[in-house]
Design a protein around this motif. Structure first.
Motif, PDB file in Angstrom:
ATOM      1  N   SER A  11       0.833  -1.189   0.000  1.00  0.00           N
ATOM      2  CA  SER A  11       0.000   0.000   0.000  1.00  0.00           C
ATOM      3  C   SER A  11       0.869   1.240   0.000  1.00  0.00           C
ATOM      4  N   LEU A  12       0.369   2.300  -0.662  1.00  0.00           N
ATOM      5  CA  LEU A  12       1.098   3.552  -0.705  1.00  0.00           C
ATOM      6  C   LEU A  12       0.736   4.394   0.503  1.00  0.00           C
ATOM      7  N   GLY A  13       1.465   5.490   0.683  1.00  0.00           N
ATOM      8  CA  GLY A  13       1.143   6.425   1.749  1.00  0.00           C
ATOM      9  C   GLY A  13       1.776   6.078   3.059  1.00  0.00           C
ATOM     10  N   GLY A  14       2.635   5.046   3.110  1.00  0.00           N
ATOM     11  CA  GLY A  14       3.336   4.743   4.340  1.00  0.00           C
ATOM     12  C   GLY A  14       2.525   4.007   5.369  1.00  0.00           C
ATOM     13  N   LEU A  15       1.270   3.762   5.102  1.00  0.00           N
ATOM     14  CA  LEU A  15       0.400   3.103   6.064  1.00  0.00           C
ATOM     15  C   LEU A  15      -0.153   1.814   5.476  1.00  0.00           C
ATOM     16  N   ALA A  16      -0.251   0.799   6.292  1.00  0.00           N
ATOM     17  CA  ALA A  16      -0.875  -0.439   5.844  1.00  0.00           C
ATOM     18  C   ALA A  16      -2.346  -0.186   5.568  1.00  0.00           C
ATOM     19  N   THR A  17      -2.915  -1.000   4.696  1.00  0.00           N
ATOM     20  CA  THR A  17      -4.311  -0.818   4.290  1.00  0.00           C
ATOM     21  C   THR A  17      -5.255  -0.828   5.484  1.00  0.00           C
ATOM     22  N   ALA A  18      -4.985  -1.680   6.461  1.00  0.00           N
ATOM     23  CA  ALA A  18      -5.905  -1.845   7.593  1.00  0.00           C
ATOM     24  C   ALA A  18      -5.506  -1.010   8.811  1.00  0.00           C
ATOM     25  N   THR A  19      -4.601  -0.057   8.638  1.00  0.00           N
ATOM     26  CA  THR A  19      -4.108   0.704   9.786  1.00  0.00           C
ATOM     27  C   THR A  19      -5.226   1.417  10.530  1.00  0.00           C
ATOM     28  N   VAL A  69      -4.210   6.817  24.164  1.00  0.00           N
ATOM     29  CA  VAL A  69      -3.371   7.418  23.127  1.00  0.00           C
ATOM     30  C   VAL A  69      -2.990   6.328  22.138  1.00  0.00           C
ATOM     31  N   ILE A  70      -3.082   6.640  20.858  1.00  0.00           N
ATOM     32  CA  ILE A  70      -2.661   5.718  19.806  1.00  0.00           C
ATOM     33  C   ILE A  70      -1.561   6.391  19.004  1.00  0.00           C
ATOM     34  N   LEU A  71      -0.396   5.764  18.962  1.00  0.00           N
ATOM     35  CA  LEU A  71       0.745   6.294  18.217  1.00  0.00           C
ATOM     36  C   LEU A  71       0.888   5.492  16.925  1.00  0.00           C
ATOM     37  N   LEU A  72       0.907   6.184  15.794  1.00  0.00           N
ATOM     38  CA  LEU A  72       1.065   5.538  14.494  1.00  0.00           C
ATOM     39  C   LEU A  72       2.445   5.902  13.952  1.00  0.00           C
ATOM     40  N   GLU A  73       3.326   4.930  13.938  1.00  0.00           N
ATOM     41  CA  GLU A  73       4.658   5.162  13.386  1.00  0.00           C
ATOM     42  C   GLU A  73       4.719   4.600  11.974  1.00  0.00           C
ATOM     43  N   THR A  74       5.007   5.443  10.997  1.00  0.00           N
ATOM     44  CA  THR A  74       4.989   4.999   9.611  1.00  0.00           C
ATOM     45  C   THR A  74       6.372   4.566   9.139  1.00  0.00           C
ATOM     46  N   VAL A  75       6.392   3.995   7.936  1.00  0.00           N
ATOM     47  CA  VAL A  75       7.599   3.341   7.456  1.00  0.00           C
ATOM     48  C   VAL A  75       8.720   4.295   7.108  1.00  0.00           C
ATOM     49  N   GLY A  76       8.425   5.554   6.851  1.00  0.00           N
ATOM     50  CA  GLY A  76       9.471   6.488   6.477  1.00  0.00           C
ATOM     51  C   GLY A  76       9.921   6.330   5.051  1.00  0.00           C
ATOM     52  N   VAL A  77       8.975   6.430   4.123  1.00  0.00           N
ATOM     53  CA  VAL A  77       9.325   6.250   2.718  1.00  0.00           C
ATOM     54  C   VAL A  77       9.340   7.569   1.958  1.00  0.00           C
ATOM     55  N   GLY A  78       9.304   8.684   2.681  1.00  0.00           N
ATOM     56  CA  GLY A  78       9.415   9.969   2.012  1.00  0.00           C
ATOM     57  C   GLY A  78       8.069  10.621   1.783  1.00  0.00           C
ATOM     58  N   GLN A  79       7.954  11.305   0.644  1.00  0.00           N
ATOM     59  CA  GLN A  79       6.771  12.127   0.402  1.00  0.00           C
ATOM     60  C   GLN A  79       5.500  11.317   0.210  1.00  0.00           C
ATOM     61  N   SER A  80       5.614  10.030  -0.105  1.00  0.00           N
ATOM     62  CA  SER A  80       4.416   9.241  -0.382  1.00  0.00           C
ATOM     63  C   SER A  80       3.657   8.849   0.875  1.00  0.00           C
ATOM     64  N   GLU A  81       4.256   9.074   2.061  1.00  0.00           N
ATOM     65  CA  GLU A  81       3.565   8.602   3.261  1.00  0.00           C
ATOM     66  C   GLU A  81       2.696   9.680   3.898  1.00  0.00           C
ATOM     67  N   LEU A  82       1.974  10.398   3.065  1.00  0.00           N
ATOM     68  CA  LEU A  82       1.141  11.484   3.552  1.00  0.00           C
ATOM     69  C   LEU A  82      -0.189  10.987   4.112  1.00  0.00           C
ATOM     70  N   ASP A  83      -0.505   9.724   3.920  1.00  0.00           N
ATOM     71  CA  ASP A  83      -1.751   9.178   4.452  1.00  0.00           C
ATOM     72  C   ASP A  83      -1.801   9.243   5.973  1.00  0.00           C
ATOM     73  N   VAL A  84      -0.646   9.355   6.616  1.00  0.00           N
ATOM     74  CA  VAL A  84      -0.641   9.394   8.080  1.00  0.00           C
ATOM     75  C   VAL A  84      -1.460  10.564   8.588  1.00  0.00           C
ATOM     76  N   ALA A  85      -1.446  11.673   7.870  1.00  0.00           N
ATOM     77  CA  ALA A  85      -2.189  12.851   8.312  1.00  0.00           C
ATOM     78  C   ALA A  85      -3.682  12.605   8.307  1.00  0.00           C
ATOM     79  N   ARG A  86      -4.157  11.729   7.416  1.00  0.00           N
ATOM     80  CA  ARG A  86      -5.583  11.444   7.350  1.00  0.00           C
ATOM     81  C   ARG A  86      -6.004  10.449   8.420  1.00  0.00           C
ATOM     82  N   ALA A  87      -5.041   9.722   8.971  1.00  0.00           N
ATOM     83  CA  ALA A  87      -5.365   8.716   9.979  1.00  0.00           C
ATOM     84  C   ALA A  87      -5.183   9.243  11.397  1.00  0.00           C
TER      85      ALA A  87
END
Length: 353
Positions: free
Chosen positions: A128-136, A150-168
């Protein structure tokens, strides 16, 4: 309960009963079912949907090697000292060759992994793109329904494509280091827009002050100022929010309190401005869209008749007598009954506890 076959309603009801009783084993089983979309995952998500929205969701993103796992660990300890329960979703990249992932976050977070008030779930992106797993997001909902504070979401760190974290997440922490390279290249528009808080980690290394200055300058330019915006200028008493730019040395636990304070102030701003409700409503809207897309893909591309029909159109597509758009329109029109079949069956009232 055998996780490889569809659970009976009574088995699923027992799992939900244990889940509501706060049993960690039930949480682990529920997360596994939801993450892998095993039979019963829709019932699990539906059973606790009304409870979702109590936990703070904090995204932690940045380039590989920035120290995200260390910062996640330090933040976890800080929240545990407040008596808060913490759920961690750590997403690791999937190998494009083997499909596997290291999922080494329990190793990196070993100092909090055995804390009974902490639950760590490592997940693979599975392409999945955006640095987040599909079921995150779904796993975060399970954590939320279980009662995590508190829920902490640590993403993979793949650069500009991991912008989905902001939506989650409700708040997003972007972690950078002096070695990130050209700072202007690092601070592309997407990263600048998702960050609610910046921190320059490993701030004892050369170039840290310059990176902080460049970030503050970019924030100033975005806000229409010709000068840097200092961290002290963050606006929690107005209708705008200026991300603070902090310095940390996470390995030595330096600057973590500043991050916690900044995230607290951002949470207060979100609540006071009404932005929190807007973000969560947008998340619900996107969730419905995601479910529809998943169901359409599942029903169409796992239906043998549909695949056979597409194969029968290949000759026409190959010789140019058919175009993909026309084939798609025909497929959509003739698949109406397949796409409108109900798929979600809630537990009966007699078994739903």
């Amino acid at each position: 309960m055998n996780m490889t076959t569809a659970p009976t309603e009574s088995a699923l009801a027992r799992l939900l009963e244990q889940f509501r009783a706060g049993k960690p084993a039930a949480l682990a089983r529920a997360v596994s079912i939801v993450e892998n979309h095993r039979p019963g995952f829709e019932q699990i998500l539906a059973a606790q949907h009304a409870l979702v929205g109590r936990a703070r969701r904090i995204g932690i993103t940045g380039p590989p090697g920035a120290g995200k796992s260390t910062i996640t660990t330090r933040l976890t300890r800080a929240y545990r000292e407040r008596g808060l329960r913490v759920g961690i979703v750590a997403v690791d990249p999937t190998s494009p060759f083997t499909g596997g992932a290291l999922l080494g976050d329990r190793i990196r977070m070993e100092e909090v992994a055995l804390d009974e008030g902490v639950f760590i779930r490592s997940m693979a992106t599975r392409g999945s793109l955006g640095g987040l797993a599909t079921a995150t997001r779904e796993v975060c909902d399970v954590f939320d329904g279980f009662g995590m504070d508190v829920i902490l979401l640590e993403t993979v760190g793949v650069g500009q494509s991991e912008l989905d974290v902001a939506r989650a997440a409700d708040s997003t922490l972007v972690v950078l280091v002096p070695e990130s390279g050209d700072s202007i290249q690092t601070l592309k528009a997407g990263v600048m827009e998702i960050a609610d808080v910046f921190t320059v980690n490993k701030a004892d290394r050369p170039g840290a002050d310059r990176l902080r200055h460049d970030i503050e300058l970019m924030l100033g330019l975005r806000a229409g100022h010709a000068r840097p915006v200092k961290a002290s200028a963050l606006a929690s008493d107005s209708d705008t929010w200026t991300p603070p730019v902090l310095s940390t040395i996470a390995a030595q636990n330096q600057g973590i309190d500043d991050i916690v304070t900044a995230l607290d102030r951002h949470a207060q701003y979100l609540e006071a401005s009404g932005e929190l409700r807007l973000r969560r409503r947008l998340r619900l809207r996107e969730r419905v869209m995601e479910v529809v897309e998943q169901q359409i893909r599942q029903r169409l591309w796992h239906d043998a008749t549909t695949l056979q029909w597409i194969d029968a159109q290949l000759d026409g597509l190959e010789d140019g007598s058919l175009v993909p758009f026309a084939v798609a329109d025909t497929l959509r029109a003739q698949s109406a009954s397949l796409l409108t079949q109900p798929s979600f069956t809630p537990l009966t009232s007699s078994q739903d506890q």
